[in-house]
Scaffold this active site. Structure first.
Site, PDB file in Angstrom:
ATOM      1  CG  HIS A 249      -3.608  -7.930  -2.385  1.00 31.52           C
ATOM      2  ND1 HIS A 249      -3.580  -7.199  -3.408  1.00 31.52           N
ATOM      3  CD2 HIS A 249      -4.724  -8.278  -2.581  1.00 31.52           C
ATOM      4  CE1 HIS A 249      -4.607  -7.258  -4.203  1.00 31.52           C
ATOM      5  NE2 HIS A 249      -5.273  -7.997  -3.708  1.00 31.52           N
ATOM      6  CG  HIS A 292       2.783  -8.991  -5.289  1.00 33.97           C
ATOM      7  ND1 HIS A 292       3.245  -7.550  -5.764  1.00 33.97           N
ATOM      8  CD2 HIS A 292       1.451  -8.546  -5.206  1.00 33.97           C
ATOM      9  CE1 HIS A 292       1.992  -6.788  -5.808  1.00 33.97           C
ATOM     10  NE2 HIS A 292       1.000  -7.517  -5.620  1.00 33.97           N
ATOM     11  CG  ASP A 296       7.009  -7.304  -5.091  1.00 31.59           C
ATOM     12  OD1 ASP A 296       8.221  -6.290  -5.340  1.00 31.59           O
ATOM     13  OD2 ASP A 296       6.423  -7.639  -6.233  1.00 31.59           O
TER      14      ASP A 296
END
Length: 389
Positions: A249, A292, A296
């Site tokens: 994302h 996450h 990340d």
């Protein structure tokens, strides 16, 4: 004119030269003769509308101090050249559509491969009871917000629509889309490798990430197709686990943000600010949802932004496109193939797309066609007047 301040003299000289260029007049080449040794960029340039009589009659070098040339000459001449003639983007337009198709196929294969790897890593996700979440400075101090991840995905949808509008109205949309496919395919292929070689534990106990065993090939293919079609969005009912290190994302948010800000002019500064805000705020929402780890998100932002900037730095440097330089084609074969015909930085020129041109007023088209001969006639009359004098 009795101007005492040096800054006023420089401003006046600068705007006079810009006015000359806008009127398609000459800009004497002998003005730069004294500076050619210090500035070799001015040695091989063409002078627009330059006549021998003009050089003899007009000696503008006597109007300006020589020390003003160091700071202003190159900027003035660049503006003059932009007004006088537009450098073509392509060496040749052959194969540009084929390159767009190749980049699309590359991104398609990378997306399908990443979806397949997401199915594989979901089967290998560590049990949360045996392997608790790793310590994280941000996640340990921020409470879990359940709706934050969905909001970040809605931000992705809005930014995608904005980027689509830019593609529709941009004159060089094919180059932009080709670069988007190339960068997106590369970064997601790298992501598939990182999440395959190392399986991290889930970042929160709220995630129901039990290993799913897809035994048959039909089940694996169906799950892979579901992830690819809906692009892994949870708002579309897709839930995947184990695809950490790094955040997909964040990759999409950062790539869309850089494309929006790169391929719009400085007049869209409000859009640029909103785009950067959406990028950073979306990253915070991903962390607030505990989907996450912080590492990340940080790695995804750094890799995507650096890859975008490095690619465009190479693409904007025409000297690296020389056919004699084999190192570029060896180390970056895809880049060398896609960008070998690009001569300069892609200008942000917007135009009305074909379906909307049918609604333009006929008088506006006539005015556009008559504007060029009018300027040319004025230039010719001015030249004739100078020669008569």
């Amino acid at each position: 004119m009795a101007i005492n301040r040096l800054v006023d003299v420089k401003k006046l000289w600068y705007h006079i030269c810009l006015l000359q260029c806008q009127q398609k007049k000459f800009y004497p080449s002998h003005l730069f003769n004294n500076r050619n040794e210090q500035n070799p960029l001015l040695m091989s340039t063409k002078q627009p509308c330059l006549d021998d009589d003009d050089v003899v009659e007009h000696n503008h070098s006597s109007l300006s101090p020589t020390h003003l040339l160091d700071s202003n000459t190159h900027n003035i001449y660049s503006s003059c050249k932009i007004h006088a003639e537009e450098k073509p983007i392509f060496n040749t337009s052959r194969g540009e559509k084929r390159k767009l198709l190749v980049s699309f196929i590359y991104a398609l294969i990378s997306g399908i491969w990443t979806s397949f790897i997401m199915v594989v890593v979901h089967n290998r996700v560590p049990n949360v009871q045996k392997y608790p979440p790793l310590p994280d400075l941000f996640l340990d101090n921020i409470p879990h917000i359940s709706w934050a991840f969905s909001v970040s995905e809605y931000i992705i949808v809005v930014m995608s629509l904005t980027f689509l509008l830019i593609l529709i109205f941009h004159k060089y949309w094919n180059i932009i889309l080709r670069r988007f496919f190339a960068l997106g395919g590369t970064i997601f292929f790298l992501r598939s490798v990182t999440m395959l070689v190392t399986s991290l534990s889930v970042p929160g106990h709220h995630l129901e990430c039990t290993p799913l065993q897809y035994g048959t090939s039909i089940e694996i293919f169906t799950r892979c197709l579901q992830i690819f079609v809906f692009q892994g969005l949870s708002i579309q009912g897709v839930r995947s686990c184990g695809d950490y290190m790094f955040s997909g994302h964040t990759v999409v948010l950062t790539l869309l943000n850089h494309c929006i800000t790169e391929y719009t002019t400085s007049d869209f500064y409000v859009v640029h600010l909103i785009s950067w805000f959406c990028n950073l705020f979306g990253m915070i929402l991903i962390l607030a949802a505990h989907e996450h780890y912080t590492i990340d998100v940080l790695i995804a932002f750094f890799l995507t932004s650096r890859l975008f900037l490095y690619y465009h730095s190479l693409a904007n440097n025409a000297a690296l496109h020389s056919r004699t330089d084999k190192r570029l084609s060896i180390w970056f074969p895809m880049f060398s193939y896609f960008e070998k015909n690009i001569q300069c930085m892609v200008p942000n020129v917007f135009r009305v797309p074909w379906p909307l041109t049918l609604f333009r007023v006929h008088e506006d088209i006539v005015d556009d066609k008559q504007s060029i001969p009018c300027d040319q006639n004025r230039c010719n009359l001015h030249k004739q007047k100078r020669k008569n004098d």
